[in-house]
Scaffold this motif. Structure first.
Motif, PDB file in Angstrom:
ATOM      1  N   ALA A 552       0.827  -1.210   0.000  1.00 45.04           N
ATOM      2  CA  ALA A 552       0.000   0.000   0.000  1.00 45.04           C
ATOM      3  C   ALA A 552       0.859   1.256   0.000  1.00 45.04           C
ATOM      4  CB  ALA A 552      -0.928  -0.016   1.219  1.00 45.04           C
ATOM      5  N   VAL A 553       1.940   1.244   0.743  1.00 45.83           N
ATOM      6  CA  VAL A 553       2.808   2.417   0.823  1.00 45.83           C
ATOM      7  C   VAL A 553       3.409   2.755  -0.538  1.00 45.83           C
ATOM      8  CG1 VAL A 553       5.018   3.250   1.746  1.00 45.83           C
ATOM      9  CG2 VAL A 553       3.362   2.177   3.274  1.00 45.83           C
ATOM     10  N   THR A 554       3.830   1.736  -1.280  1.00 46.06           N
ATOM     11  CA  THR A 554       4.544   1.963  -2.542  1.00 46.06           C
ATOM     12  C   THR A 554       3.628   2.052  -3.750  1.00 46.06           C
ATOM     13  OG1 THR A 554       4.901  -0.428  -2.748  1.00 46.06           O
ATOM     14  CG2 THR A 554       6.646   0.864  -1.704  1.00 46.06           C
ATOM     15  N   ALA A 555       2.305   2.018  -3.531  1.00 46.23           N
ATOM     16  CA  ALA A 555       1.378   2.173  -4.653  1.00 46.23           C
ATOM     17  C   ALA A 555       1.640   3.506  -5.351  1.00 46.23           C
ATOM     18  CB  ALA A 555      -0.060   2.099  -4.148  1.00 46.23           C
ATOM     19  N   GLY A 556       1.794   3.462  -6.652  1.00 41.80           N
ATOM     20  CA  GLY A 556       2.086   4.654  -7.432  1.00 41.80           C
ATOM     21  C   GLY A 556       3.543   4.841  -7.769  1.00 41.80           C
ATOM     22  N   CYS A 557       4.437   4.133  -7.079  1.00 45.08           N
ATOM     23  CA  CYS A 557       5.871   4.227  -7.388  1.00 45.08           C
ATOM     24  C   CYS A 557       6.176   3.455  -8.665  1.00 45.08           C
ATOM     25  CB  CYS A 557       6.711   3.662  -6.248  1.00 45.08           C
ATOM     26  SG  CYS A 557       6.573   4.558  -4.687  1.00 45.08           S
ATOM     27  N   ASP A 558       7.074   3.994  -9.463  1.00 43.59           N
ATOM     28  CA  ASP A 558       7.561   3.276 -10.647  1.00 43.59           C
ATOM     29  C   ASP A 558       8.765   2.420 -10.290  1.00 43.59           C
ATOM     30  OD1 ASP A 558       7.658   2.856 -13.644  1.00 43.59           O
ATOM     31  OD2 ASP A 558       9.658   3.694 -13.286  1.00 43.59           O
ATOM     32  N   ALA A 559       9.599   2.904  -9.374  1.00 43.73           N
ATOM     33  CA  ALA A 559      10.768   2.175  -8.891  1.00 43.73           C
ATOM     34  C   ALA A 559      10.816   2.297  -7.375  1.00 43.73           C
ATOM     35  CB  ALA A 559      12.053   2.715  -9.509  1.00 43.73           C
ATOM     36  N   VAL A 560      11.371   1.297  -6.734  1.00 42.93           N
ATOM     37  CA  VAL A 560      11.473   1.265  -5.279  1.00 42.93           C
ATOM     38  C   VAL A 560      12.890   0.883  -4.891  1.00 42.93           C
ATOM     39  CG1 VAL A 560      10.783  -0.005  -3.195  1.00 42.93           C
ATOM     40  CG2 VAL A 560       9.048   0.775  -4.803  1.00 42.93           C
ATOM     41  N   LEU A 561      13.438   1.589  -3.890  1.00 47.41           N
ATOM     42  CA  LEU A 561      14.689   1.190  -3.257  1.00 47.41           C
ATOM     43  C   LEU A 561      14.328   0.676  -1.863  1.00 47.41           C
ATOM     44  CD1 LEU A 561      17.880   1.288  -3.514  1.00 47.41           C
ATOM     45  CD2 LEU A 561      17.728   3.371  -2.120  1.00 47.41           C
ATOM     46  N   TYR A 562      14.869  -0.481  -1.501  1.00 45.36           N
ATOM     47  CA  TYR A 562      14.502  -1.026  -0.192  1.00 45.36           C
ATOM     48  C   TYR A 562      15.682  -1.742   0.445  1.00 45.36           C
ATOM     49  CZ  TYR A 562      13.922  -5.682  -2.379  1.00 45.36           C
ATOM     50  OH  TYR A 562      14.111  -6.869  -3.045  1.00 45.36           O
ATOM     51  N   SER A 583      21.432   8.706  -4.365  1.00 48.85           N
ATOM     52  CA  SER A 583      21.433   7.350  -3.847  1.00 48.85           C
ATOM     53  C   SER A 583      20.039   6.805  -3.563  1.00 48.85           C
ATOM     54  CB  SER A 583      22.264   7.281  -2.557  1.00 48.85           C
ATOM     55  OG  SER A 583      23.592   7.678  -2.810  1.00 48.85           O
ATOM     56  N   PHE A 584      18.988   7.641  -3.724  1.00 54.75           N
ATOM     57  CA  PHE A 584      17.654   7.215  -3.362  1.00 54.75           C
ATOM     58  C   PHE A 584      16.657   7.586  -4.449  1.00 54.75           C
ATOM     59  CE2 PHE A 584      20.046   7.633   0.521  1.00 54.75           C
ATOM     60  CZ  PHE A 584      19.701   6.482   1.221  1.00 54.75           C
ATOM     61  N   THR A 597       7.423  11.046  -3.327  1.00 52.03           N
ATOM     62  CA  THR A 597       8.196   9.976  -3.959  1.00 52.03           C
ATOM     63  C   THR A 597       9.282   9.471  -3.030  1.00 52.03           C
ATOM     64  OG1 THR A 597       7.775  10.884  -6.158  1.00 52.03           O
ATOM     65  CG2 THR A 597       9.630   9.362  -5.930  1.00 52.03           C
ATOM     66  N   ARG A 598      10.013  10.416  -2.415  1.00 55.59           N
ATOM     67  CA  ARG A 598      11.076  10.001  -1.506  1.00 55.59           C
ATOM     68  C   ARG A 598      10.520   9.247  -0.304  1.00 55.59           C
ATOM     69  NH1 ARG A 598      12.881  15.154  -3.072  1.00 55.59           N
ATOM     70  NH2 ARG A 598      11.953  16.114  -1.197  1.00 55.59           N
ATOM     71  N   ALA A 599       9.355   9.664   0.182  1.00 56.64           N
ATOM     72  CA  ALA A 599       8.789   9.037   1.374  1.00 56.64           C
ATOM     73  C   ALA A 599       8.185   7.674   1.077  1.00 56.64           C
ATOM     74  CB  ALA A 599       7.724   9.960   1.977  1.00 56.64           C
ATOM     75  N   ARG A 600       7.585   7.526  -0.088  1.00 52.26           N
ATOM     76  CA  ARG A 600       6.840   6.295  -0.371  1.00 52.26           C
ATOM     77  C   ARG A 600       7.665   5.245  -1.111  1.00 52.26           C
ATOM     78  NH1 ARG A 600       1.244   7.838  -0.354  1.00 52.26           N
ATOM     79  NH2 ARG A 600       0.726   5.698  -0.915  1.00 52.26           N
ATOM     80  N   CYS A 601       8.750   5.657  -1.749  1.00 55.57           N
ATOM     81  CA  CYS A 601       9.460   4.744  -2.650  1.00 55.57           C
ATOM     82  C   CYS A 601      10.834   4.323  -2.141  1.00 55.57           C
ATOM     83  CB  CYS A 601       9.602   5.379  -4.037  1.00 55.57           C
ATOM     84  SG  CYS A 601       8.015   5.906  -4.736  1.00 55.57           S
ATOM     85  N   ASN A 602      11.179   4.650  -0.897  1.00 50.42           N
ATOM     86  CA  ASN A 602      12.422   4.189  -0.269  1.00 50.42           C
ATOM     87  C   ASN A 602      12.043   3.559   1.065  1.00 50.42           C
ATOM     88  OD1 ASN A 602      14.644   5.518  -2.087  1.00 50.42           O
ATOM     89  ND2 ASN A 602      13.174   7.159  -1.657  1.00 50.42           N
ATOM     90  N   VAL A 692      24.829  -0.107   2.618  1.00 48.62           N
ATOM     91  CA  VAL A 692      25.257   0.099   1.231  1.00 48.62           C
ATOM     92  C   VAL A 692      24.553   1.317   0.656  1.00 48.62           C
ATOM     93  CG1 VAL A 692      25.152  -0.853  -1.108  1.00 48.62           C
ATOM     94  CG2 VAL A 692      25.807  -2.310   0.811  1.00 48.62           C
ATOM     95  N   VAL A 693      25.300   2.113  -0.080  1.00 41.04           N
ATOM     96  CA  VAL A 693      24.749   3.251  -0.801  1.00 41.04           C
ATOM     97  C   VAL A 693      25.112   3.101  -2.273  1.00 41.04           C
ATOM     98  CG1 VAL A 693      24.805   5.747  -1.120  1.00 41.04           C
ATOM     99  CG2 VAL A 693      24.873   4.789   1.189  1.00 41.04           C
ATOM    100  N   ALA A 694      24.116   3.106  -3.152  1.00 41.00           N
ATOM    101  CA  ALA A 694      24.376   3.019  -4.591  1.00 41.00           C
ATOM    102  C   ALA A 694      25.039   4.304  -5.064  1.00 41.00           C
ATOM    103  CB  ALA A 694      23.076   2.773  -5.344  1.00 41.00           C
ATOM    104  N   ASP A 695      26.076   4.178  -5.873  1.00 43.66           N
ATOM    105  CA  ASP A 695      26.806   5.351  -6.345  1.00 43.66           C
ATOM    106  C   ASP A 695      25.957   6.227  -7.258  1.00 43.66           C
ATOM    107  OD1 ASP A 695      28.966   4.503  -4.925  1.00 43.66           O
ATOM    108  OD2 ASP A 695      30.018   3.620  -6.632  1.00 43.66           O
TER     109      ASP A 695
END
Length: 838
Positions: A552-562, A583-584, A597-602, A692-695
């Motif tokens: 439910a939280v990520t509904a509407g996101c195209d990509a998710v970082l978790y 990185s996010f 987007t930042r709140a729902r997709c990470n 880990v942080v993606a470059d």
């Protein structure tokens, strides 16, 4: 007669002091026997020998081409077809099942404090030897792998039982009697018997019946003091002449007249002509056993197996083929009456269920008649009842409403001859071994079909597709086509459950517990939160509510970082302190869109008992979406992460135990099987370790989105042995404590790598894949199936990490993909061989 007594017998009874050597341990009967010996008798040590190779007309070892795949090197794949690779794959799965189940928690020795004693009983009590025992001539005891067998006997002088089940499918290369130096004999029976003779020599000199022993009573006495292991070996019903039963005149009861040994075949009546070349080889094995007994006093029990069937049977067996064609017909992909390798529907065979066959072996392992020098024994393993393929096909079809009442058409050529008959006389095995088959054909076929269904359809429907969703799941309303697909999926699920209920009723078994792998015959029951689960047979876990909330939280996101951080003592997520704006997900987006987007997709999954969750709750570190209409609760914030608390049974990592076979960690579930955790709009899900942080996350997502030629990327994982990371580790090691099955897992993986003699990825002490960063392509069904394969493999081992399991499954998929592409004439885009960029 002999001048002196034979070698002293060892105690044939099985128990905690027994040490058992099994050849052909990855075979059908061998693997089930290994499981039974540990489950029932808790034997001290199992020594498992198998060649693990891929058998074919062209050879017995698989040699894949080197990377690059030129047309010349690709020709090596043409040596093997789907049947050979399928036979290899089921041997691999059987072997893995043995080690996975027998190294589970309940097979470990515990110390007084309840620990595992600081050692691995599972690893110490099971040894795997990869060896091809087939000899060539003239120097077959000096070349190849036969000397390994001698090394095994010398390394384990306490062996109490030897069960010789190794067999080789006949091909144009194998010969019953080798006629040249490079010819391969079909059976390794003489290699095993020679080891027994050498044990006599090492123990005290010549055998008691040799001229030296006759001239020297002291030598005879020394030989008689050697305690040889109890030997049981596999023969076959093919030693009997069933071919003549099709042409011989019969009496009123249908029994052939003027036959020295009509069916039901008896062991004490003459054998005239074996029905197959394989039967001829097995008869030679029996003659060798008798000869070694008469000359060296080596006692043995030979078992003439009639056709054995059941879960984990071989793909080239008749029952396997009929069960597959029945399932194909039920799915609308065939008629269900395909001819099984030219078998006649009316041929009568005595089919014996695998559990009964194993019971016969266990009885034979503990049988030794009285007296100083008992003769070698041969006994049938059968039921004494005959059935035809038509009977089997009709019984299997009866479990599917759409197939009931269908009459199979006659196989090609049927009617041109009378049916042959091969039925066992069960008198001797019942009288001397106390063995009597107990499983009816109906019960055995039901369990076989249920296992076959799980092999063909191991996973439930894709939960992210409209057909895999139920109304009211919180997603957008589907259109009429999607709604119709969903109704059809529900109908198929209901039918699937009805078929399972029918099979359970026929097998005489109550509903299996999802945790009872013995009842499930090795089929995994996935956590309900997994995208692989069948909803009517899954295991509830703490992930269930977390997955629903995350979706439910990520509904509407195209990509998710978790990320996943389930340590009950977690104070903070190291990557939350990163100042890298790239990185996010959502970094760089302005205003409310960027904030949402930042709140729902990470998303970070964190133990709800951790100090971090308590501090965030107490400090009011929450995010509330005023425009949200889904009724979400306030969300905890930790840097760029939205923290979703996950309940743990006891707040410790030990609470994250879940079971296919006894013990493994659920921590890897969202990492490897994230399909149920995110909204239907999410196309790409990128997992990173908590440290880990993606470059360059936008670049990484774009690379995944663009994909290779034809867009076939299932997932992306960095290869830690080639090139740089593409991400940074900023604190901690991100790993759990070493699992006690890690060494076992690595040992078995490497045995398979050696067996196929190829470039399978990995094999080192550390995984070749860096799984601290994994990017998933969620809409791809191929990607989901690979994720399910990988999660099932990782979970079944109970290992501390997923690296070795993921790299092995990637290698296995690569092996099959290369072979299939070679058969179909297609190139492989990942080697640049199809004109792509590589």
């Amino acid at each position: 007669g002999r001048a002196a007594a034979a070698a002293a017998p060892s105690d044939p009874s099985l128990g905690p002091d027994s040490v058992v050597l099994i050849t052909g341990a990855a075979g059908f009967v061998g693997s089930e026997l290994a499981l039974a010996l540990r489950r029932v008798y808790r034997v001290r040590r199992l020594l498992l020998v198998d060649n693990l190779g891929i058998e074919s007309e062209a050879g017995s070892a698989y040699v894949p081409p080197p990377s690059g795949g030129s047309p010349a090197t690709r020709k090596v794949y043409e040596r093997y077809g789907e049947e050979e690779l399928s036979a290899f794959e089921i041997k691999r799965q059987r072997l893995f099942r043995v080690f996975q189940e027998l190294t589970a928690a309940d097979f470990y020795d515990e110390d007084e404090d309840g620990g595992d004693g600081g050692g691995l009983r599972g690893l110490d009590s099971m040894r795997l030897y990869r060896a091809d025992l087939r000899p060539s001539i003239p120097e077959f005891f000096d070349i190849g792998e036969v000397p390994l067998l001698e090394g095994i006997f010398q390394s384990h002088p306490d062996i109490t039982h030897v069960v010789h089940l190794a067999d080789v499918p006949l091909s144009g290369q194998n010969q019953a009697v080798p006629r040249s130096k490079d010819s391969i004999k079909t059976g390794p029976m003489e290699a095993v018997l020679e080891e027994f003779r050498l044990m006599l020599l090492r123990g005290g000199g010549p055998s008691s019946s040799s001229p030296e022993a006759k001239a020297d009573p002291a030598a005879a006495s020394a030989a008689a003091s050697v305690r040889l292991p109890h030997l049981v070996y596999a023969s076959s019903h093919e030693v009997y002449d069933w071919l003549s039963t099709a042409d011989a005149p019969v009496d009123r009861d249908g029994r052939p007249l003027n036959s020295p040994n009509p069916p039901p075949f008896r062991e004490d009546l003459p054998i005239t002509t074996p029905s197959t070349l394989h039967g001829t080889n097995k008869l030679m094995d029996e003659m060798l056993a008798a000869s070694y007994h008469s000359t060296h006093g080596i006692y043995s029990v030979g078992l003439r197996f009639f056709p054995v069937y059941g879960p984990w049977c071989s793909p080239d067996s008749e029952v396997y083929g009929v069960s597959v064609s029945t399932l194909d017909a039920a799915a609308g992909e065939g008629s269900g009456d395909e001819d099984e390798d030219g078998a006649f529907e009316g041929d009568v065979r005595d089919y014996v269920y695998i559990d009964d066959a194993v019971d016969a072996v266990l009885a034979a392992m503990q049988y030794r008649p009285g007296g100083e020098d008992p003769p070698a024994v041969v006994a049938n393993v059968g039921t004494g009842k005959g059935s035809t393929l038509r009977d089997i096909r009709e019984e299997l079809a009866g479990h599917f409403p759409g197939l009931k009442g269908q009459t199979p058409k006659a196989a090609a050529g049927e009617g041109e001859r009378r049916a042959t008959v091969s039925i066992a006389s069960a008198e001797r095995s019942e009288s001397i071994l106390g063995f009597k088959a107990r499983t009816s054909l109906r019960e055995g076929l039901a369990q076989t079909l249920e296992w076959q269904r799980d092999r063909q359809f191991p996973y439930g429907p894709d939960p992210r597709s409209p057909a895999g969703l139920d109304p009211g799941d919180g997603g957008p309303e589907p259109d009429e086509a999607a709604a119709a697909a969903a109704r059809e999926a529900r109908r198929l699920r209901d039918e699937d459950r009805a078929v399972s209920d029918s099979l359970l009723d026929a097998s005489g078994v109550d509903e299996c517990s999802p945790l009872d792998r013995d009842c499930l015959r090795g089929s995994p029951a996935f956590p309900c939160a997994s995208e692989c689960a069948k909803e009517w047979r899954c295991t509830p876990s703490p992930w269930d509510d977390a997955a629903a909330l995350s979706s439910a939280v990520t509904a509407g996101c195209d990509a998710v970082l978790y990320t996943v951080a389930l340590d009950g003592g977690l104070e903070g997520i190291p990557s939350a302190e990163s100042e890298d704006s790239s990185s996010f997900v959502g970094a760089g987006l302005a205003g409310d869109v960027g904030r949402r987007t930042r709140a729902r997709c990470n998303v970070a999954f964190v133990s709800d008992s951790s100090p971090l969750v308590g501090r965030l709750r107490d400090g009011g570190k929450v995010y509330t979406d005023d425009e949200d209409e889904t009724g979400l609760p306030p969300l905890l914030r930790h840097g760029p992460w939205t923290v979703l608390p996950v309940p743990s049974p006891d707040g410790e990592k030990s609470g994250w135990l879940h079971s296919f076979s006894g013990t493994y960690s659920l921590e890897h579930l969202p990492k490897l099987s994230p399909g149920r955790f995110f909204g239907r709009s999410v196309r790409i899900a990128a997992y990173v370790g908590p440290d880990v942080v993606a470059d360059d996350l936008p670049g990484l997502l774009k690379r995944m989105d663009d994909g290779p030629p034809k867009g076939r990327t299932a997932l992306m994982v960095p290869e830690s042995v080639w090139g740089g990371r593409g991400h940074a580790i900023i604190g901690g090691d991100g790993t759990t404590a070493p699992g006690r099955n890690d060494r076992v897992q690595t040992l078995v993986y490497n045995a398979v790598r050696i067996a196929v003699r190829g470039d399978l990825l990995g094999g080192g002490p550390r995984p070749a894949l860096d799984t601290s960063l994994v990017v998933h392509n969620l809409p791809s069904e191929d990607s989901r199936l690979f994720r399910c394969d990988s999660y099932a493999e990782t979970a079944a081992w109970g290992a501390s990490s997923d690296g070795h399991g993921l790299e092995f499954m990637a290698s296995l998929h690569d092996l099959w993909s290369r072979a299939v592409n070679s058969w179909t004439g297609h190139g492989t885009w990942w080697t640049g061989d199809d004109g792509g960029d590589g």
